[in-house]
Design an enzyme around this catalytic site. Structure first.
Site, PDB file in Angstrom:
ATOM      1  N   ASP A  50       4.124   3.374  -1.899  1.00 41.44           N
ATOM      2  CA  ASP A  50       5.559   3.095  -2.038  1.00 41.44           C
ATOM      3  C   ASP A  50       6.112   3.536  -3.394  1.00 41.44           C
ATOM      4  OD1 ASP A  50       4.879   1.709   0.244  1.00 41.44           O
ATOM      5  OD2 ASP A  50       5.909  -0.127  -0.324  1.00 41.44           O
ATOM      6  N   ASP A  78       4.346   0.157  10.649  1.00 41.00           N
ATOM      7  CA  ASP A  78       3.726   0.084   9.332  1.00 41.00           C
ATOM      8  C   ASP A  78       2.360  -0.605   9.408  1.00 41.00           C
ATOM      9  OD1 ASP A  78       3.510   0.318   6.603  1.00 41.00           O
ATOM     10  OD2 ASP A  78       5.238  -0.949   6.118  1.00 41.00           O
TER      11      ASP A  78
END
Ligand code: 9PG
Length: 440
Positions: free
Chosen positions: A344, A284
């Site tokens: 997200d 990430d």
């Protein structure tokens, strides 16, 4: 910026499609005249757009790729001449009834019939065939700790969920952010985890695969690695560390993966995880590996990024599954199995401060639709996890989106939080066959 071409348009019908730099960068089509989404601060620009990219306010900008639908003819796709090695800023300015295209590095202009997504798919096909890319491997299904527990996750939370997933087709249990002491200190456990390798053994003892989250190119200013190895950081020309943004209440720096010590550290981290039986990796914030700055080796940021991804792939082993997140899109082609294509998901539809790059269904859906053409060509698209518990705003719409645009399927609820609809929907989305392409 150098001139590229001028495309005659019908200003009442023309549309410009921007490709953003990384997973969380807003990517969508704009009817001309509609202002594009732009970062509200330097920190957002670094963390979700592109650190060094500062377009004029009235200009559309694609990072390595942009499309113009003139409204009365074929779609023009303007793309990097070398999509893996260079990601030019490509600008489109609307001047009366012309789209004026300029770019910072060499580009190629294509024209294709059909919709914008179909045109982008034809361009992606040409990249796939010119590079000889093989079809992506099918993704495993996952359970991810993030969207229920966030950084407060504990070992007990994971164990509780392990005991509740017997009736669900989950291949991988992926522990997200929270198991580690600090950002960068991946092998030091957080106080809420008494035995990290033991937890992965427990996961594997249930017959499931073990997955882990890391942010390999981030170094938190509060980490031990930052204190011990200041020479491992990418630096500005005044020798201050390059900012990789701000999160977790601290400044973030970028690991210089070309430094032999830092490269050895990355190898140690991922070889250790491999020895613990972990074979699914969500890597990430990896935009941090491609920031501009001074490195140990004199290579371009994208070269540094690509060799660091190769190093990670080498250390995790050929059979491990690699998911990129917060990841520069085009520079990752050929190096990841799956790619997060969106900001997200979150319990709320509207993100904080109405910032479309922040967690929320609004931005997640926008990008998941816009990047549908990538799926099956460059990698498996990850639209972000299924969240289906009561209290998730517009959960039916989110489930529809994942069903339509989900390549990688993952559940991220505390399974004890699901009602009947949530459990049934999770089971259905995890069981559905995933099409080879979303855009044929
Ligand atoms: C863990 C999370 C989850 C999630 C990732 C990523 O812009 N931001 O400040 C920002 C922060 C966190 C974030 C995305 C953007 O989430 O996408 O799935 O793994 O990290 O910290």
């Amino acid at each position: 910026m150098r001139p590229v071409t001028e495309i005659p348009i019908d200003p009442s019908r023309a549309v410009v499609h921007e490709q953003g730099w990384q997973s969380w960068s807003p990517s969508t089509s704009y009817p001309v005249g509609t202002p594009p989404h732009r970062p509200a601060s330097d920190n957002r620009r670094i963390g979700a757009w592109r650190a060094e990219s500062l377009p004029a306010p009235s200009v559309y900008r694609g990072e390595g790729l942009i499309a113009v639908d003139p409204g009365d003819g074929p779609i023009h796709v303007i793309a990097s001449a070398d999509p893996l090695g260079s990601v030019p800023a490509i600008d489109v300015s609307i001047v009366e009834s012309r789209a004026v295209v300029t770019a910072s590095e060499p580009v190629v202009v294509y024209s294709f019939a059909g919709s914008i997504q179909e045109a982008l798919a034809r361009w992606a096909d040409s990249v796939v065939s010119s590079l000889g890319l093989v079809a992506p491997r099918p993704a495993p299904t996952i359970w991810c700790s993030w969207y229920q527990y966030f950084t407060k996750v504990t070992e007990a939370n994971v164990v509780t969920n392990l005991a509740l997933m017997d009736s669900l087709p989950i291949d991988v249990v992926q522990v997200d952010d929270g198991y580690q002491a600090e950002i960068g200190d991946w092998l030091i456990p957080s106080p809420d985890f008494s035995d990290v390798p033991g937890l992965f053994t427990r996961i594997r003892d249930t017959g499931r695969r073990a997955g882990i989250w890391t942010a390999p190119f981030l170094v938190g200013s509060q980490s031990q690695v930052a204190a011990a190895h200041p020479d491992w950081l990418v630096r500005n020309y005044d020798d201050s560390p390059v900012s990789a943004g701000h999160n977790w209440n601290q400044d973030l720096y970028a690991l210089d993966s070309t430094h032999p010590g830092a490269a050895e550290y990355l190898t140690e981290v991922y070889s250790t995880f491999r020895s613990w039986g972990i074979d699914f990796h969500k890597i990430d914030f990896i935009y941090a590996g491609a920031l501009y700055g001074k490195r140990y080796s004199d290579v371009s940021p994208i070269e540094a990024y690509r060799s660091a991804l190769r190093l990670i792939r080498e250390a995790i082993g050929p059979d491990a599954y690699l998911l990129g997140c917060g990841a520069p899109q085009l520079p990752s082609i050929g190096l990841v199995d799956a790619m997060r294509v969106s900001p997200d998901i979150a319990p709320t539809y509207m993100p904080r401060d109405e910032d479309i790059s922040m967690p929320g269904q609004w931005g997640a859906v926008l990008n998941g639709v816009s990047r549908a053409f990538q799926h099956g060509r460059f990698w498996v698209n990850d639209p972000d996890c299924i969240v289906a518990r009561p209290g998730i705003e517009q959960r039916e719409e989110w489930a529809e989106h994942v069903s339509r645009y989900g390549g990688l399927r993952g559940s991220s609820d505390g399974l004890d939080q699901l009602d009947e609809w949530g459990l049934e929907t999770t089971r259905r989305l995890l069981s559905e066959p995933v099409p080879r392409y979303f855009i044929p």
